[in-house]
Scaffold this active site. Structure first.
Site, PDB file in Angstrom:
ATOM      1  N   ARG A  44      -7.435   0.100  17.033  1.00 24.92           N
ATOM      2  CA  ARG A  44      -7.880   0.391  15.673  1.00 24.92           C
ATOM      3  C   ARG A  44      -8.882  -0.716  15.357  1.00 24.92           C
ATOM      4  O   ARG A  44      -9.879  -0.816  16.068  1.00 24.92           O
ATOM      5  CB  ARG A  44      -6.709   0.476  14.690  1.00 24.92           C
ATOM      6  CG  ARG A  44      -7.095   1.246  13.404  1.00 24.92           C
ATOM      7  CD  ARG A  44      -5.959   1.417  12.427  1.00 24.92           C
ATOM      8  NE  ARG A  44      -5.625   0.174  11.719  1.00 24.92           N
ATOM      9  CZ  ARG A  44      -4.690   0.073  10.783  1.00 24.92           C
ATOM     10  NH1 ARG A  44      -3.966   1.124  10.444  1.00 24.92           N
ATOM     11  NH2 ARG A  44      -4.434  -1.075  10.181  1.00 24.92           N
ATOM     12  N   LYS A  56       0.807  -1.230   0.000  1.00 30.39           N
ATOM     13  CA  LYS A  56       0.000   0.000   0.000  1.00 30.39           C
ATOM     14  C   LYS A  56       0.832   1.268   0.000  1.00 30.39           C
ATOM     15  O   LYS A  56       0.421   2.285  -0.531  1.00 30.39           O
ATOM     16  CB  LYS A  56      -0.966  -0.010   1.192  1.00 30.39           C
ATOM     17  CG  LYS A  56      -0.284   0.109   2.540  1.00 30.39           C
ATOM     18  CD  LYS A  56      -1.266  -0.127   3.683  1.00 30.39           C
ATOM     19  CE  LYS A  56      -0.574   0.088   5.010  1.00 30.39           C
ATOM     20  NZ  LYS A  56      -1.298  -0.505   6.139  1.00 30.39           N
TER      21      LYS A  56
HETATM   22  C1  LIG Z   1      -0.383  -1.206   6.770  1.00 32.64           C
HETATM   23  C2  LIG Z   1      -0.667  -2.451   7.473  1.00 32.64           C
HETATM   24  C3  LIG Z   1       0.373  -3.356   7.724  1.00 32.64           C
HETATM   25  C4  LIG Z   1       1.817  -3.065   7.404  1.00 32.64           C
HETATM   26  O1  LIG Z   1       2.378  -2.246   8.386  1.00 32.64           O
HETATM   27  P1  LIG Z   1       3.928  -1.854   8.381  1.00 32.64           P
HETATM   28  O2  LIG Z   1       4.131  -1.146   9.648  1.00 32.64           O
HETATM   29  O3  LIG Z   1       4.152  -1.005   7.188  1.00 32.64           O
HETATM   30  O4  LIG Z   1       4.685  -3.128   8.312  1.00 32.64           O
HETATM   31  C5  LIG Z   1       0.047  -4.555   8.352  1.00 32.64           C
HETATM   32  N1  LIG Z   1      -1.232  -4.828   8.704  1.00 32.64           N
HETATM   33  C6  LIG Z   1      -2.247  -3.985   8.489  1.00 32.64           C
HETATM   34  C7  LIG Z   1      -3.619  -4.360   8.912  1.00 32.64           C
HETATM   35  C8  LIG Z   1      -1.998  -2.768   7.864  1.00 32.64           C
HETATM   36  O5  LIG Z   1      -3.016  -1.919   7.639  1.00 32.64           O
END
Ligand SMILES: *Cc1c(COP(=O)(O)O)cnc(C)c1O
Length: 354
Positions: free
Chosen positions: A129, A36
């Site tokens: 969250r 993303k």
């Molecule tokens: C963005 C996201 C990740 C990745 O997080 P990083 O800190 O970039 O490794 C993992 N799980 C969820 C649910 C996310 O939204």
């Protein structure tokens, strides 16, 4: 060549990915490569695949459109919108979920499209969250999911260090594993996957404290920036410069450091403050807030001071630079996570593969 541009070093992405896949494989943990932060840009996703990720993960359906023909399982990270249920089924194999209404919509869409979709149920361990917080609600949700067609409940997941900044530890992760065992016993099922977090869980791998049953991590920042995110430490033998922003200088002038006249508001409604350093040599770069905020860039030339920005301009103080900059020269910036996110999102910043 058009500017601003973002240079993307695919060999470095591949190297970082391999490094993390190696660390995780010692604990039998599969890596979901999170795409993303670079908007699902296909060449980078391919570099992650070369580096050995087991699946690709993203939060947005639009990004999955860009990588739909890459032959690897896809995991939707953000809880699905009911309005996108068909797309979720069409473009992804697995999704993280916490709402029964949405899961029911996925079941309907999966029946309609003749597919089976995998569900990871999200548990909130305190970061606040996404995820189910109430333990009884988790067991009820499992019961309901097991009665829905064309869905397979493959496991539990959690997300930490995102909203609340909560650090993954043995105690909170063990709670997740306890719930998993209770579910398996209660419903006589096996949950194959425990998706134990993101780049903030890496410190538990380095210390060997990661609970045994965690077998999936979803990694974004650690791959693109070579950083674990619980404490912000660099991961050994990784690159932090896989993405670089390059912008062109469009003005260089000597000017006073204090604006002349009565100070009202800047272009964004804030009242600016200035320090008088006398006459300084300033450069304007053709890149601005619309592309990235100045807090998310670090100049390669450490003698440049970033003074401020407006929608389309970065204003730099280059008085102390050894380099004799001219109009038309390029300035290179390293990027934070937010910087990679916003520059790869800006349609004005051209992506260049290196
Ligand atoms: C963005 C996201 C990740 C990745 O997080 P990083 O800190 O970039 O490794 C993992 N799980 C969820 C649910 C996310 O939204």
């Amino acid at each position: 060549m058009t500017y601003p541009k973002i240079e993307i070093y695919l060999d470095k992405i591949e190297h970082n990915t391999r490094k993390l896949v190696d660390i995780c494989s010692k604990y039998d943990i599969e890596v979901a490569g999170v795409t993303k932060v670079f908007c699902g840009y296909r060449p980078v996703a391919e570099a992650m695949i070369k580096g050995g990720v087991s699946l690709l993960a993203d939060s947005r359906i639009e990004n999955f459109e860009k990588i739909k023909d890459l032959n690897i399982p896809k995991l939707l990270l953000r809880l699905p919108m009911i309005s996108q249920a068909d797309k979720v089924i069409e473009l992804t194999d697995i999704s993280l979920n916490s709402e029964l209404e949405s899961i029911e919509a996925l079941s309907k869409a999966a029946i309609k499209l003749g597919k089976t979709h995998k569900i990871i149920l999200m548990v909130d361990l305190g970061d606040l969250r996404e995820g189910i917080f109430d333990e009884d609600e988790i067991y009820k949700a499992v019961y309901e999911i097991l009665n829905l067609q064309n869905l397979e409940l493959i496991g539990l997941g959690t997300n930490l260090t995102c909203y609340g900044g909560v650090i993954p530890r043995q105690d909170n992760l063990n709670k997740l594993l306890e719930i998993k065992q209770k579910i398996e016993k209660k419903y006589n099922i096996t949950l194959k996957v425990v998706s134990g977090g993101n780049s903030s869980s890496i410190h538990l791998l380095e210390s060997g404290e990661i609970p045994r049953d965690i077998n999936q991590l979803r990694m974004g920042e650690s791959i693109v920036l070579g950083r674990e995110t619980a404490f912000g430490n660099k991961i050994e033998d990784t690159f932090d410069d896989c993405f670089k922003l390059i912008a062109e200088i469009i003005e260089i002038k000597e000017k006073p450091s204090l604006p002349i006249g009565e100070i009202g508001m800047d272009a964004f409604g804030n009242k600016p403050k200035f320090v008088d350093k006398g006459i300084r040599k300033r450069a304007i770069c053709a890149v601005g807030k619309q592309d990235v905020s100045i807090g998310d860039v670090i100049t390669d030339d450490r003698q440049i001071a970033i003074l401020g920005s407006s929608s389309d301009h970065f204003i730099l103080d280059i008085t102390d630079c050894k380099n004799e900059y001219k109009v038309g020269d390029k300035v290179t910036f390293n990027l934070t996570y937010g910087g990679i996110l916003s520059t790869t999102t800006s349609e004005y910043v051209k992506k260049v593969i290196k």
